[in-house]
Write a protein that holds these residues in place. Structure first.
Motif, PDB file in Angstrom:
ATOM      1  N   ARG A  63       0.822  -1.207   0.000  1.00 57.85           N
ATOM      2  CA  ARG A  63       0.000   0.000   0.000  1.00 57.85           C
ATOM      3  C   ARG A  63       0.862   1.265   0.000  1.00 57.85           C
ATOM      4  O   ARG A  63       1.838   1.362   0.739  1.00 57.85           O
ATOM      5  N   ASN A  64       0.482   2.210  -0.825  1.00 57.34           N
ATOM      6  CA  ASN A  64       1.115   3.530  -0.841  1.00 57.34           C
ATOM      7  C   ASN A  64       0.505   4.349   0.297  1.00 57.34           C
ATOM      8  O   ASN A  64      -0.691   4.625   0.286  1.00 57.34           O
ATOM      9  N   VAL A  65       1.310   4.712   1.276  1.00 59.75           N
ATOM     10  CA  VAL A  65       0.815   5.522   2.393  1.00 59.75           C
ATOM     11  C   VAL A  65       1.466   6.902   2.399  1.00 59.75           C
ATOM     12  O   VAL A  65       1.391   7.623   3.382  1.00 59.75           O
ATOM     13  N   GLY A  66       2.089   7.262   1.283  1.00 62.54           N
ATOM     14  CA  GLY A  66       2.738   8.564   1.157  1.00 62.54           C
ATOM     15  C   GLY A  66       2.012   9.459   0.177  1.00 62.54           C
ATOM     16  O   GLY A  66       0.921   9.139  -0.315  1.00 62.54           O
ATOM     17  N   ASP A  67       2.630  10.580  -0.135  1.00 64.39           N
ATOM     18  CA  ASP A  67       2.033  11.570  -1.029  1.00 64.39           C
ATOM     19  C   ASP A  67       2.403  11.362  -2.492  1.00 64.39           C
ATOM     20  O   ASP A  67       1.815  11.982  -3.365  1.00 64.39           O
ATOM     21  N   ASP A  68       3.406  10.541  -2.766  1.00 65.49           N
ATOM     22  CA  ASP A  68       3.808  10.330  -4.164  1.00 65.49           C
ATOM     23  C   ASP A  68       3.094   9.111  -4.735  1.00 65.49           C
ATOM     24  O   ASP A  68       2.194   8.569  -4.120  1.00 65.49           O
ATOM     25  N   GLN A  69       3.507   8.692  -5.904  1.00 62.52           N
ATOM     26  CA  GLN A  69       2.945   7.494  -6.528  1.00 62.52           C
ATOM     27  C   GLN A  69       3.979   6.382  -6.461  1.00 62.52           C
ATOM     28  O   GLN A  69       5.177   6.637  -6.590  1.00 62.52           O
ATOM     29  N   ILE A  70       3.514   5.152  -6.267  1.00 61.69           N
ATOM     30  CA  ILE A  70       4.424   4.011  -6.283  1.00 61.69           C
ATOM     31  C   ILE A  70       3.980   3.052  -7.376  1.00 61.69           C
ATOM     32  O   ILE A  70       2.823   3.055  -7.807  1.00 61.69           O
ATOM     33  N   ASN A  71       4.926   2.236  -7.807  1.00 54.46           N
ATOM     34  CA  ASN A  71       4.659   1.207  -8.806  1.00 54.46           C
ATOM     35  C   ASN A  71       5.326  -0.080  -8.337  1.00 54.46           C
ATOM     36  O   ASN A  71       6.526  -0.100  -8.088  1.00 54.46           O
ATOM     37  N   LYS A  98       4.760 -21.082   1.294  1.00 53.94           N
ATOM     38  CA  LYS A  98       5.533 -20.378   2.311  1.00 53.94           C
ATOM     39  C   LYS A  98       6.947 -20.140   1.816  1.00 53.94           C
ATOM     40  O   LYS A  98       7.471 -20.880   0.982  1.00 53.94           O
ATOM     41  N   GLY A  99       7.555 -19.095   2.338  1.00 54.05           N
ATOM     42  CA  GLY A  99       8.931 -18.795   1.996  1.00 54.05           C
ATOM     43  C   GLY A  99       9.158 -17.310   1.831  1.00 54.05           C
ATOM     44  O   GLY A  99       8.256 -16.494   2.031  1.00 54.05           O
ATOM     45  N   ASN A 100      10.386 -16.980   1.479  1.00 52.10           N
ATOM     46  CA  ASN A 100      10.729 -15.586   1.231  1.00 52.10           C
ATOM     47  C   ASN A 100      10.087 -15.119  -0.064  1.00 52.10           C
ATOM     48  O   ASN A 100      10.137 -15.817  -1.074  1.00 52.10           O
ATOM     49  N   HIS A 101       9.503 -13.964  -0.025  1.00 46.03           N
ATOM     50  CA  HIS A 101       8.928 -13.321  -1.195  1.00 46.03           C
ATOM     51  C   HIS A 101       9.640 -11.997  -1.388  1.00 46.03           C
ATOM     52  O   HIS A 101       9.958 -11.305  -0.416  1.00 46.03           O
ATOM     53  N   ARG A 102       9.908 -11.671  -2.621  1.00 45.85           N
ATOM     54  CA  ARG A 102      10.602 -10.428  -2.948  1.00 45.85           C
ATOM     55  C   ARG A 102       9.698  -9.562  -3.807  1.00 45.85           C
ATOM     56  O   ARG A 102       9.001 -10.073  -4.680  1.00 45.85           O
ATOM     57  N   MET A 103       9.733  -8.285  -3.532  1.00 55.30           N
ATOM     58  CA  MET A 103       8.936  -7.351  -4.299  1.00 55.30           C
ATOM     59  C   MET A 103       9.766  -6.130  -4.639  1.00 55.30           C
ATOM     60  O   MET A 103      10.493  -5.627  -3.789  1.00 55.30           O
ATOM     61  N   LYS A 104       9.721  -5.696  -5.885  1.00 54.54           N
ATOM     62  CA  LYS A 104      10.452  -4.505  -6.313  1.00 54.54           C
ATOM     63  C   LYS A 104       9.452  -3.378  -6.473  1.00 54.54           C
ATOM     64  O   LYS A 104       8.447  -3.525  -7.180  1.00 54.54           O
ATOM     65  N   VAL A 105       9.733  -2.275  -5.798  1.00 53.17           N
ATOM     66  CA  VAL A 105       8.816  -1.149  -5.771  1.00 53.17           C
ATOM     67  C   VAL A 105       9.566   0.117  -6.175  1.00 53.17           C
ATOM     68  O   VAL A 105      10.698   0.342  -5.743  1.00 53.17           O
ATOM     69  N   TYR A 106       8.923   0.923  -7.011  1.00 51.34           N
ATOM     70  CA  TYR A 106       9.450   2.215  -7.442  1.00 51.34           C
ATOM     71  C   TYR A 106       8.560   3.329  -6.913  1.00 51.34           C
ATOM     72  O   TYR A 106       7.339   3.162  -6.816  1.00 51.34           O
ATOM     73  N   GLY A 107       9.168   4.467  -6.614  1.00 55.49           N
ATOM     74  CA  GLY A 107       8.427   5.678  -6.285  1.00 55.49           C
ATOM     75  C   GLY A 107       8.746   6.736  -7.324  1.00 55.49           C
ATOM     76  O   GLY A 107       9.696   6.602  -8.088  1.00 55.49           O
ATOM     77  N   ASN A 108       7.951   7.809  -7.352  1.00 57.11           N
ATOM     78  CA  ASN A 108       8.221   8.849  -8.347  1.00 57.11           C
ATOM     79  C   ASN A 108       8.839  10.098  -7.731  1.00 57.11           C
ATOM     80  O   ASN A 108       8.962  11.119  -8.384  1.00 57.11           O
ATOM     81  N   SER A 109       9.243  10.005  -6.464  1.00 56.34           N
ATOM     82  CA  SER A 109       9.940  11.130  -5.831  1.00 56.34           C
ATOM     83  C   SER A 109      11.039  10.566  -4.938  1.00 56.34           C
ATOM     84  O   SER A 109      11.189   9.362  -4.810  1.00 56.34           O
ATOM     85  N   SER A 110      11.788  11.456  -4.313  1.00 60.44           N
ATOM     86  CA  SER A 110      12.901  10.999  -3.467  1.00 60.44           C
ATOM     87  C   SER A 110      12.440  10.605  -2.065  1.00 60.44           C
ATOM     88  O   SER A 110      13.249  10.207  -1.237  1.00 60.44           O
ATOM     89  N   VAL A 114       5.776   3.251   1.999  1.00 67.60           N
ATOM     90  CA  VAL A 114       5.114   2.038   1.532  1.00 67.60           C
ATOM     91  C   VAL A 114       4.833   1.151   2.733  1.00 67.60           C
ATOM     92  O   VAL A 114       5.675   0.993   3.616  1.00 67.60           O
ATOM     93  N   GLU A 115       3.657   0.557   2.743  1.00 66.49           N
ATOM     94  CA  GLU A 115       3.263  -0.361   3.819  1.00 66.49           C
ATOM     95  C   GLU A 115       3.060  -1.745   3.211  1.00 66.49           C
ATOM     96  O   GLU A 115       2.464  -1.883   2.140  1.00 66.49           O
TER      97      GLU A 115
END
Length: 119
Positions: A63-71, A98-110, A114-115
């Protein structure tokens, strides 16, 4: 001769440890006690890989919990990539193994917030 072998082994040992540690550059997400969520706040403009241990039949919400956009570029588990659903400010994935899961997330600001929740 034996002295040189010991010196060579001591010189190479730190390099071996460094390469093993560098192999996993993902950021581990942890949940506070009695919580279903963890979060990250910071710069993900160039993308960041997060790691989270999940159990079968959980629903992962990013979940995006900030003011920018995430992808969310991808989420992978022990069996490969997971397909998910995208809503307004969150992505949802059903966990099958079950196991380790990896997720790659981008934001559009510095500065992004992310939650990660698992129910």
């Amino acid at each position: 001769m034996k002295k040189w072998l010991i010196i060579a082994a001591l010189a190479v040992a730190p390099l071996m440890v460094t390469s093993v540690q560098a192999a996993d550059s993902s950021t581990k997400i942890t949940f506070a006690k009695d919580s279903y969520c963890g979060s990250f706040t910071g710069n993900i403009k160039d993308g960041k890989v997060f790691r989270l241990w999940l159990m079968p039949d959980q629903n992962l919400i990013i979940r995006n919990v900030g003011d920018d956009q995430i992808n969310v570029a991808y989420v992978t588990g022990p069996n490969g990539r997971l397909s998910g659903d995208r809503y307004d400010k969150e992505n949802s994935y059903f966990i099958q193994r079950k196991g380790n899961h990896r997720m790659k997330v981008y934001g559009n600001s510095s500065h992004s917030a992310v939650e990660f929740c698992a129910y």
